[in-house]
Design a protein around this motif. Structure first.
Motif, PDB file in Angstrom:
ATOM      1  N   GLY A 100      -4.417-145.237 -29.551  1.00 14.04           N
ATOM      2  CA  GLY A 100      -5.796-145.271 -29.447  1.00 14.04           C
ATOM      3  C   GLY A 100      -6.186-143.744 -29.964  1.00 14.04           C
ATOM      4  O   GLY A 100      -7.353-143.544 -30.737  1.00 14.04           O
ATOM      5  N   PHE A 101      -5.756-142.813 -29.400  1.00 13.65           N
ATOM      6  CA  PHE A 101      -6.156-141.111 -29.757  1.00 13.65           C
ATOM      7  C   PHE A 101      -5.991-141.125 -31.059  1.00 13.65           C
ATOM      8  O   PHE A 101      -6.581-140.369 -31.642  1.00 13.65           O
ATOM      9  CB  PHE A 101      -5.202-140.336 -28.651  1.00 13.65           C
ATOM     10  CG  PHE A 101      -5.660-139.085 -28.852  1.00 13.65           C
ATOM     11  CD1 PHE A 101      -6.435-138.251 -28.019  1.00 13.65           C
ATOM     12  CD2 PHE A 101      -4.881-138.407 -30.006  1.00 13.65           C
ATOM     13  CE1 PHE A 101      -6.605-136.795 -28.212  1.00 13.65           C
ATOM     14  CE2 PHE A 101      -4.864-136.788 -30.020  1.00 13.65           C
ATOM     15  CZ  PHE A 101      -5.946-136.144 -29.263  1.00 13.65           C
ATOM     16  N   THR A 102      -4.812-141.297 -31.654  1.00 17.02           N
ATOM     17  CA  THR A 102      -4.503-141.242 -32.924  1.00 17.02           C
ATOM     18  C   THR A 102      -5.423-141.894 -33.940  1.00 17.02           C
ATOM     19  O   THR A 102      -5.970-141.045 -35.119  1.00 17.02           O
ATOM     20  CB  THR A 102      -2.856-141.450 -33.344  1.00 17.02           C
ATOM     21  OG1 THR A 102      -2.196-140.768 -32.559  1.00 17.02           O
ATOM     22  CG2 THR A 102      -2.480-140.951 -34.806  1.00 17.02           C
ATOM     23  N   ALA A 103      -5.467-143.145 -33.790  1.00 19.24           N
ATOM     24  CA  ALA A 103      -6.232-143.872 -34.802  1.00 19.24           C
ATOM     25  C   ALA A 103      -7.734-143.391 -34.447  1.00 19.24           C
ATOM     26  O   ALA A 103      -8.618-143.124 -35.583  1.00 19.24           O
ATOM     27  CB  ALA A 103      -6.265-145.299 -34.364  1.00 19.24           C
ATOM     28  N   GLY A 104      -8.286-143.244 -33.282  1.00 17.13           N
ATOM     29  CA  GLY A 104      -9.648-142.869 -33.058  1.00 17.13           C
ATOM     30  C   GLY A 104     -10.137-141.672 -33.693  1.00 17.13           C
ATOM     31  O   GLY A 104     -11.123-141.325 -34.403  1.00 17.13           O
ATOM     32  N   THR A 447      -1.765-137.007 -39.044  1.00 24.26           N
ATOM     33  CA  THR A 447      -1.421-138.354 -38.052  1.00 24.26           C
ATOM     34  C   THR A 447      -0.296-137.811 -37.195  1.00 24.26           C
ATOM     35  O   THR A 447      -0.353-138.192 -35.925  1.00 24.26           O
ATOM     36  CB  THR A 447      -1.017-139.535 -39.016  1.00 24.26           C
ATOM     37  OG1 THR A 447      -2.174-139.654 -39.892  1.00 24.26           O
ATOM     38  CG2 THR A 447      -0.765-140.611 -38.107  1.00 24.26           C
ATOM     39  N   LEU A 448       0.506-137.108 -37.677  1.00 20.99           N
ATOM     40  CA  LEU A 448       1.864-136.610 -36.755  1.00 20.99           C
ATOM     41  C   LEU A 448       1.284-135.654 -35.544  1.00 20.99           C
ATOM     42  O   LEU A 448       1.733-136.099 -34.768  1.00 20.99           O
ATOM     43  CB  LEU A 448       2.776-136.246 -37.425  1.00 20.99           C
ATOM     44  CG  LEU A 448       3.598-137.127 -38.643  1.00 20.99           C
ATOM     45  CD1 LEU A 448       4.570-136.471 -39.284  1.00 20.99           C
ATOM     46  CD2 LEU A 448       4.201-138.280 -37.496  1.00 20.99           C
ATOM     47  N   PHE A 449       0.417-134.897 -36.031  1.00 22.92           N
ATOM     48  CA  PHE A 449       0.168-133.901 -35.009  1.00 22.92           C
ATOM     49  C   PHE A 449      -0.758-134.473 -34.055  1.00 22.92           C
ATOM     50  O   PHE A 449      -0.559-134.360 -32.651  1.00 22.92           O
ATOM     51  CB  PHE A 449      -0.816-133.028 -35.803  1.00 22.92           C
ATOM     52  CG  PHE A 449      -1.712-131.959 -34.995  1.00 22.92           C
ATOM     53  CD1 PHE A 449      -1.120-130.822 -34.273  1.00 22.92           C
ATOM     54  CD2 PHE A 449      -2.990-132.210 -34.618  1.00 22.92           C
ATOM     55  CE1 PHE A 449      -1.824-130.064 -33.474  1.00 22.92           C
ATOM     56  CE2 PHE A 449      -3.696-131.337 -34.004  1.00 22.92           C
ATOM     57  CZ  PHE A 449      -2.885-130.128 -33.132  1.00 22.92           C
ATOM     58  N   LEU A 450      -1.637-135.484 -34.434  1.00 24.49           N
ATOM     59  CA  LEU A 450      -2.544-136.207 -33.394  1.00 24.49           C
ATOM     60  C   LEU A 450      -1.699-137.057 -32.419  1.00 24.49           C
ATOM     61  O   LEU A 450      -1.911-137.137 -31.313  1.00 24.49           O
ATOM     62  CB  LEU A 450      -3.598-137.032 -34.073  1.00 24.49           C
ATOM     63  CG  LEU A 450      -4.923-136.203 -34.771  1.00 24.49           C
ATOM     64  CD1 LEU A 450      -5.841-137.484 -35.510  1.00 24.49           C
ATOM     65  CD2 LEU A 450      -5.596-135.485 -33.805  1.00 24.49           C
ATOM     66  N   ALA A 451      -0.794-137.698 -33.169  1.00 22.56           N
ATOM     67  CA  ALA A 451       0.264-138.696 -32.497  1.00 22.56           C
ATOM     68  C   ALA A 451       0.947-137.901 -31.473  1.00 22.56           C
ATOM     69  O   ALA A 451       1.105-138.302 -30.318  1.00 22.56           O
ATOM     70  CB  ALA A 451       1.224-139.184 -33.155  1.00 22.56           C
TER      71      ALA A 451
END
Length: 464
Positions: A100-104, A447-451
């Motif tokens: 949810g954090f990554t997608a948002g 995306t990898l950083f946020l994930a």
């Protein structure tokens, strides 16, 4: 730990009680109808036509089928769990907080950057009419106007979008009617082009499969913005009905507005006409018909489409940010609500958008292109989260709360897997093209950083 139970989760209406429900059904219906007619269709389709030629119709049809599947999956989850966080909340429920954090947050960056880009595009049109006026001043004016409207009340966003959408729908419907009459040879003062523009000048596939691939990639990103209706539904008077209606009519809206208009344009105008890129395909088609003032009138419609997108993206980004904070996925200051509106989130989203505009002036050769590349493939990342979330939540819903399945994904799970395969194919095509390869890698890095950040936060919270 995945969350697949049907108990209320953060981001569902139980967590969204502080938001108002000021959107009426007529607002939501027109947002759904007009939201499909985005700035990408009017502005970005020219480059796709120049690359793919008449086969752009096939490109839009293929990507349109994928978008229909994505919207059906998103509609199923949003009807069952209406939330201002939309796919971000669904990803958290189905996969875990890190998802949810990554997608948002990746989608928030995309929307905020898009606000700036649309402001620049709108300012260019206005300065074309009023030469000598500074572009930045127009961008600032638009930004202040829509920020103020979104700060006041959600019904203001709804009213703006209602009338913007009505104008866009009316204009593109008139365009399609005039185009079909011209193709049929019954429009006064015009001769039917027949199949000349479809089969001449290199044929239907003038640049081969490579041109079709470029057109396909361009068409995929033209569909961005369809997700807004599922975000807005959480603040409507009847979220389930609104989402169900929007999703069920998505097929004919995409077929008519996107695929239909591409077919009309490439039939009327030679695909390699410079005007298609320089003026835009819709203006080029109307100018080709020789209708006095029609081209300039279409420029007004393009301006409206850009302003509509600005308005919708300020709204969408603020609600995504608010939902993330409500679920403990962001700074608490962004979650403050006053008068039923997350005003701090609206301000933060608008400021970020304006910073993007300033970067286009200050650092046009390095920072700004890097930012554009970083958001280039975000929509595909979001679609993957939607598909994976739907695979997991559908099983849980069938087992625990089948009455919530007001909208059902077609031929589940086969078409969900087909959609995932389509997304993977687009990633592979992006990796083959030099221009889109940079976007793919840049978006992948973000995306990898946020994930990683999201997973770290998830582990830290689990240890408490």
């Amino acid at each position: 730990m995945s969350r697949t139970t049907h108990d209320p989760a953060p981001g569902t209406p139980d967590a969204d009680v502080s938001l108002s429900h000021g959107l009426k059904q007529r607002h939501l219906s027109m947002i759904a109808l007009g939201g499909v007619i985005g700035a990408g269709l009017f502005v970005g389709s020219g480059a796709g036509i120049a690359a793919a030629g008449p086969s752009i119709v096939v490109a839009y049809a293929v990507s349109g089928l994928l978008v229909m599947l994505v919207m059906r999956m998103l509609g199923e989850m949003s009807a069952a769990y209406p939330s201002s966080g939309s796919f971000s909340a669904h990803a958290e429920r189905a996969i875990g907080p890190w998802a949810g954090f990554t997608a948002g947050w990746s989608f928030w960056v995309l929307l905020c950057t898009a606000v700036g880009l649309e402001g620049i595009g709108a300012a260019k049109i206005v300065t074309g009419w009023l030469p000598g006026t500074p572009e930045w001043a127009w961008v600032a004016l638009f930004m202040v106007a829509f920020c103020a409207a979104n700060l006041a009340a959600v019904k203001n966003f709804g009213e703006f979008e209602f009338w913007f959408a009505a104008l866009k729908v009316g204009a593109i419907t008139l365009f399609l009617v005039l185009g079909v009459l011209a193709i049929a040879g019954v429009l006064p003062g015009t001769d039917s082009p027949g199949l000349t523009n479809l089969t001449g000048e290199g044929g239907f596939l003038p640049n081969g499969s490579e041109g079709l691939v470029i057109g396909l990639l361009a068409s995929v990103f033209a569909y961005g913005g369809l997700e807004t209706v599922t975000i807005a539904a959480a603040e409507s008077q009847d979220p389930v009905r609104g989402v169900a209606s929007a999703v069920r009519t998505a097929m004919w809206r995409i077929a008519l507005f996107y695929i239909g208009s591409m077919a009309v344009i490439v039939t009327l105008v030679p695909w390699d006409s410079k005007a298609v890129v320089e003026k835009g395909p819709y203006v080029a088609a109307l100018d080709h018909l020789g209708i006095p003032g029609a081209g300039q009138l279409m420029n007004v419609v393009v301006l409206v489409a850009l302003l509509s997108a600005m308005n919708a993206n300020i709204y969408g980004s603020s609600r995504i940010a608010y939902s993330l904070v409500e679920r403990g996925q962001g700074p608490k200051a962004l979650g403050r609500v006053s008068g039923g509106v997350p005003r701090t989130a609206v301000l933060a989203s608008s400021v970020f958008g304006f910073v993007c505009v300033l970067l286009s002036y200050w650092r046009p050769d390095d920072v700004f292109p890097w930012l554009l590349n970083m958001i280039g493939a975000v929509i595909l990342v979001v679609w993957i989260f939607i598909a994976v979330s739907q695979l997991r939540l559908r099983r849980a819903l069938e087992r625990e709360a089948p009455e919530k399945l007001a909208v059902r994904m077609w031929a589940f799970p086969v078409l969900t897997w087909v959609a995932l395969a389509g997304m993977l194919a687009i990633f592979i095509l992006m990796a083959r093209e030099p221009d889109t390869r940079v976007q793919l890698y840049s978006t992948g890095g973000m995306t990898l950083f946020l994930a990683a950040v999201g997973y770290g936060r998830q582990r830290a919270r689990a240890r408490r």
